[in-house]
Design a protein around this motif. Structure first.
Motif, PDB file in Angstrom:
ATOM      1  N   ALA A  38       0.736  -1.323   0.036  1.00  0.00           N
ATOM      2  CA  ALA A  38       0.040  -0.026   0.115  1.00  0.00           C
ATOM      3  C   ALA A  38       0.930   1.434   0.072  1.00  0.00           C
ATOM      4  CB  ALA A  38      -0.999  -0.019   1.313  1.00  0.00           C
ATOM      5  N   ALA A  39       1.942   1.244   0.909  1.00  0.00           N
ATOM      6  CA  ALA A  39       2.943   2.411   0.820  1.00  0.00           C
ATOM      7  C   ALA A  39       3.494   2.676  -0.307  1.00  0.00           C
ATOM      8  CB  ALA A  39       3.865   2.183   1.654  1.00  0.00           C
ATOM      9  N   SER A  40       3.883   1.233  -1.121  1.00  0.00           N
ATOM     10  CA  SER A  40       4.600   1.579  -2.509  1.00  0.00           C
ATOM     11  C   SER A  40       3.800   2.097  -3.396  1.00  0.00           C
ATOM     12  CB  SER A  40       5.053   0.260  -2.732  1.00  0.00           C
ATOM     13  OG  SER A  40       6.004  -0.370  -1.899  1.00  0.00           O
ATOM     14  N   THR A  41       2.514   1.700  -3.574  1.00  0.00           N
ATOM     15  CA  THR A  41       1.289   2.376  -4.160  1.00  0.00           C
ATOM     16  C   THR A  41       1.283   3.709  -4.308  1.00  0.00           C
ATOM     17  OG1 THR A  41       0.043   0.103  -4.396  1.00  0.00           O
ATOM     18  CG2 THR A  41      -0.951   1.858  -5.261  1.00  0.00           C
ATOM     19  N   ILE A  42       1.072   4.103  -2.953  1.00  0.00           N
ATOM     20  CA  ILE A  42       1.073   5.663  -2.670  1.00  0.00           C
ATOM     21  C   ILE A  42       2.223   6.277  -3.363  1.00  0.00           C
ATOM     22  CG2 ILE A  42       0.696   7.371  -1.010  1.00  0.00           C
ATOM     23  CD1 ILE A  42      -0.854   5.287   0.684  1.00  0.00           C
ATOM     24  N   VAL A  43       3.395   5.889  -3.302  1.00  0.00           N
ATOM     25  CA  VAL A  43       4.541   6.506  -3.313  1.00  0.00           C
ATOM     26  C   VAL A  43       4.722   6.509  -4.999  1.00  0.00           C
ATOM     27  CG1 VAL A  43       7.030   6.266  -3.673  1.00  0.00           C
ATOM     28  CG2 VAL A  43       5.824   5.823  -1.670  1.00  0.00           C
ATOM     29  N   VAL A  44       4.234   5.457  -5.834  1.00  0.00           N
ATOM     30  CA  VAL A  44       4.194   5.173  -7.239  1.00  0.00           C
ATOM     31  C   VAL A  44       3.186   6.238  -7.926  1.00  0.00           C
ATOM     32  CG1 VAL A  44       4.079   3.813  -9.242  1.00  0.00           C
ATOM     33  CG2 VAL A  44       5.286   3.039  -7.315  1.00  0.00           C
ATOM     34  N   ALA A  45       2.174   6.367  -7.443  1.00  0.00           N
ATOM     35  CA  ALA A  45       0.922   7.006  -7.985  1.00  0.00           C
ATOM     36  C   ALA A  45       1.168   8.278  -8.561  1.00  0.00           C
ATOM     37  CB  ALA A  45      -0.325   7.145  -6.884  1.00  0.00           C
ATOM     38  N   PRO A  46       1.996   9.461  -7.675  1.00  0.00           N
ATOM     39  CA  PRO A  46       2.098  10.655  -8.255  1.00  0.00           C
ATOM     40  C   PRO A  46       2.879  10.610  -9.571  1.00  0.00           C
ATOM     41  CG  PRO A  46       2.445  10.484  -5.810  1.00  0.00           C
ATOM     42  CD  PRO A  46       2.312   9.127  -6.120  1.00  0.00           C
ATOM     43  N   LEU A  47       3.912   9.765  -9.584  1.00  0.00           N
ATOM     44  CA  LEU A  47       4.793   9.455 -10.866  1.00  0.00           C
ATOM     45  C   LEU A  47       4.004   9.287 -11.955  1.00  0.00           C
ATOM     46  CD1 LEU A  47       7.779   8.023  -9.509  1.00  0.00           C
ATOM     47  CD2 LEU A  47       7.551  10.282  -9.909  1.00  0.00           C
ATOM     48  N   ILE A  48       3.011   8.223 -11.775  1.00  0.00           N
ATOM     49  CA  ILE A  48       2.092   7.899 -13.051  1.00  0.00           C
ATOM     50  C   ILE A  48       1.264   9.190 -13.484  1.00  0.00           C
ATOM     51  CG2 ILE A  48       0.212   6.286 -13.600  1.00  0.00           C
ATOM     52  CD1 ILE A  48       1.309   4.300 -11.479  1.00  0.00           C
ATOM     53  N   ILE A  49       0.578   9.648 -12.278  1.00  0.00           N
ATOM     54  CA  ILE A  49      -0.464  10.973 -12.660  1.00  0.00           C
ATOM     55  C   ILE A  49       0.367  11.970 -13.328  1.00  0.00           C
ATOM     56  CG2 ILE A  49      -1.833  12.661 -11.842  1.00  0.00           C
ATOM     57  CD1 ILE A  49      -2.380  10.655  -9.420  1.00  0.00           C
ATOM     58  N   ALA A  50       1.652  12.223 -13.090  1.00  0.00           N
ATOM     59  CA  ALA A  50       2.574  13.323 -13.572  1.00  0.00           C
ATOM     60  C   ALA A  50       2.911  12.973 -14.937  1.00  0.00           C
ATOM     61  CB  ALA A  50       3.882  13.349 -12.775  1.00  0.00           C
ATOM     62  N   PHE A  51       3.257  11.713 -15.224  1.00  0.00           N
ATOM     63  CA  PHE A  51       3.538  11.188 -16.608  1.00  0.00           C
ATOM     64  C   PHE A  51       2.508  11.359 -17.566  1.00  0.00           C
ATOM     65  CE2 PHE A  51       4.189   8.036 -19.993  1.00  0.00           C
ATOM     66  CZ  PHE A  51       5.221   8.512 -20.637  1.00  0.00           C
ATOM     67  N   LEU A  52       1.249  10.791 -16.904  1.00  0.00           N
ATOM     68  CA  LEU A  52       0.368  10.545 -18.110  1.00  0.00           C
ATOM     69  C   LEU A  52      -0.428  12.227 -18.438  1.00  0.00           C
ATOM     70  CD1 LEU A  52      -1.984   8.063 -16.377  1.00  0.00           C
ATOM     71  CD2 LEU A  52      -0.733   7.765 -18.428  1.00  0.00           C
ATOM     72  N   SER A  53       0.051  13.254 -17.416  1.00  0.00           N
ATOM     73  CA  SER A  53      -0.556  14.263 -17.686  1.00  0.00           C
ATOM     74  C   SER A  53       0.320  15.066 -18.539  1.00  0.00           C
ATOM     75  CB  SER A  53      -0.641  15.237 -16.206  1.00  0.00           C
ATOM     76  OG  SER A  53      -1.366  14.682 -15.356  1.00  0.00           O
ATOM     77  N   ALA A  54       1.719  14.715 -18.739  1.00  0.00           N
ATOM     78  CA  ALA A  54       2.716  15.681 -19.567  1.00  0.00           C
ATOM     79  C   ALA A  54       2.921  14.552 -20.581  1.00  0.00           C
ATOM     80  CB  ALA A  54       3.677  15.855 -18.566  1.00  0.00           C
ATOM     81  N   GLN A  55       2.498  13.645 -20.858  1.00  0.00           N
ATOM     82  CA  GLN A  55       3.004  12.535 -21.963  1.00  0.00           C
ATOM     83  C   GLN A  55       3.362  13.311 -23.387  1.00  0.00           C
ATOM     84  OE1 GLN A  55       0.717   9.148 -22.879  1.00  0.00           O
ATOM     85  NE2 GLN A  55      -1.035  10.168 -22.073  1.00  0.00           N
ATOM     86  N   ARG A  56       2.381  14.281 -23.586  1.00  0.00           N
ATOM     87  CA  ARG A  56       2.551  14.916 -25.030  1.00  0.00           C
ATOM     88  C   ARG A  56       3.809  15.542 -25.214  1.00  0.00           C
ATOM     89  NH1 ARG A  56       0.917  19.739 -27.188  1.00  0.00           N
ATOM     90  NH2 ARG A  56      -0.288  20.288 -25.291  1.00  0.00           N
ATOM     91  N   TRP A  57       3.983  16.247 -24.139  1.00  0.00           N
ATOM     92  CA  TRP A  57       5.230  17.224 -24.176  1.00  0.00           C
ATOM     93  C   TRP A  57       6.476  16.466 -23.976  1.00  0.00           C
ATOM     94  CZ3 TRP A  57       0.852  18.693 -21.215  1.00  0.00           C
ATOM     95  CH2 TRP A  57       0.295  19.707 -21.647  1.00  0.00           C
ATOM     96  N   PHE A  58       6.361  15.408 -23.260  1.00  0.00           N
ATOM     97  CA  PHE A  58       7.474  14.306 -22.943  1.00  0.00           C
ATOM     98  C   PHE A  58       7.912  13.711 -24.333  1.00  0.00           C
ATOM     99  CE2 PHE A  58       8.992   9.774 -22.464  1.00  0.00           C
ATOM    100  CZ  PHE A  58       9.955  10.045 -21.499  1.00  0.00           C
ATOM    101  N   VAL A  59       6.885  13.218 -25.321  1.00  0.00           N
ATOM    102  CA  VAL A  59       7.233  12.717 -26.357  1.00  0.00           C
ATOM    103  C   VAL A  59       7.858  13.776 -27.234  1.00  0.00           C
ATOM    104  CG1 VAL A  59       6.481  11.507 -28.622  1.00  0.00           C
ATOM    105  CG2 VAL A  59       5.593  10.819 -26.319  1.00  0.00           C
ATOM    106  N   GLU A  60       7.212  15.084 -27.327  1.00  0.00           N
ATOM    107  CA  GLU A  60       7.604  15.932 -28.037  1.00  0.00           C
ATOM    108  C   GLU A  60       9.116  16.641 -27.828  1.00  0.00           C
ATOM    109  OE1 GLU A  60       6.319  20.653 -29.514  1.00  0.00           O
ATOM    110  OE2 GLU A  60       5.226  19.339 -28.410  1.00  0.00           O
ATOM    111  N   GLY A  61       9.322  16.560 -26.346  1.00  0.00           N
ATOM    112  CA  GLY A  61      10.603  16.957 -25.972  1.00  0.00           C
ATOM    113  C   GLY A  61      11.786  15.682 -26.364  1.00  0.00           C
ATOM    114  N   LEU A  62      11.461  14.841 -26.518  1.00  0.00           N
ATOM    115  CA  LEU A  62      12.599  13.570 -26.913  1.00  0.00           C
ATOM    116  C   LEU A  62      12.687  13.631 -28.358  1.00  0.00           C
ATOM    117  CD1 LEU A  62      11.758  10.718 -24.602  1.00  0.00           C
ATOM    118  CD2 LEU A  62      13.519  12.286 -24.184  1.00  0.00           C
TER     119      LEU A  62
END
Length: 281
Positions: free
Chosen positions: A251-275
């Motif tokens: 449960a603690a690991s899930t809570i820690v990973v969740a913000p990274l998943i949310i941040a990546f999904l929110s910025a994936q368009r700029w992420f691909v464009e930047g690479l």
């Protein structure tokens, strides 16, 4: 112009390509799905021989409550947010001017400096752990936030990525800015950085994921529990509170990973464009 024969050949290859991508994606996601499954199971179902994602007895509330209350997990998360934010801000402040100099300025030793950046790219950061530890001890920053932040201020990957993006910006833009009376630093922050925003977002995601998940250096640099970032905090939680009770740990690991998943999904368009490169806006 494609012929029916070439289209017939491309269709199976496209199906095969998608199948490979789906299989690879599934293999990557299996540990995360299993982690979430264990975080909602009672202890008696975790090591059951038969596999089932959804538990017979839902135990998620108990596991997540223990994860949030039996250890200072919110404090670990705040530490991670502060450390990662400071690292990204300082990295951009250092890497953007350095990348601009390597991309747009001519000076003696430029190629040698870029070669040193490329060499630094292939060196794992763990190689520098002992010298950094000794340096941190000598200047008295061990067991502080500075020990978690300062060793990562200069990022060879950030310099390389920004340089490659800056090189796609026409020199005419730089010349026009100089004619308008802008200094080189003003050109960096008022022209180059806004135009390179996709690359900056892509780099920020890489940086945050890397340092949010970092365990090796924090394990060396800090001992105070109030300074621990999330991975080190979970390790302390396992040793002190959870023991071998894997439900709260997952449960603690899930809570820690969740913000990274949310941040990546929110910025994936700029992420691909930047690479994939930059363009003049």
């Amino acid at each position: 112009m494609s012929t029916p024969h070439s289209q017939g050949l491309s269709a199976p290859s496209a199906v095969m390509r998608h199948c490979v991508l789906l299989i690879t994606g599934a293999l990557i996601l299996v540990p995360f799905v299993w982690m979430v499954s264990l975080s909602i199971k009672p202890p008696g179902e975790i090591f059951r021989a038969s596999f089932s994602f959804w538990p017979q007895q839902f135990y998620g509330i108990e596991n997540y409550t223990r994860a949030l209350t039996e250890a200072p997990l919110p404090q670990y998360m705040l530490n991670g947010v502060f450390v990662c934010t400071m690292i990204v801000v300082l990295q951009i402040a250092v890497c953007a001017p350095a990348a601009y100099a390597l991309a747009k300025l001519d000076f003696p030793g430029k190629n040698l400096l870029f070669a040193m950046v490329l060499i630094a790219l292939i060196l794992p950061h763990e190689v520098l752990s002992l010298p950094l530890f000794i340096l941190g001890y000598q200047i008295g920053i061990l067991n502080t936030y500075a020990a978690l932040i300062l060793p990562f201020v200069v990022s060879p990957f950030g310099i390389f990525l920004f340089r490659q993006f800056f090189k796609t910006i026409p020199d005419d833009v730089i010349h026009a800015a100089r004619l308008d009376g802008l200094s080189e630093l003003a050109i960096v922050w008022r022209i180059m950085v806004p135009m390179a925003l996709p690359a900056i977002i892509a780099f920020a995601i890489f940086s945050v994921v890397s340092h949010w998940n970092s365990l090796f250096w924090p394990l060396i640099a800090v001992r105070d529990q109030s300074l621990m970032p999330p991975p080190l905090g979970i390790m302390a939680f396992k040793n002190e509170e959870a023991g071998n009770d894997y439900g709260p740990l997952m449960a603690a690991s899930t809570i820690v990973v969740a913000p990274l998943i949310i941040a990546f999904l929110s910025a994936q368009r700029w992420f691909v464009e930047g690479l994939t490169g930059g363009a003049v806006k």
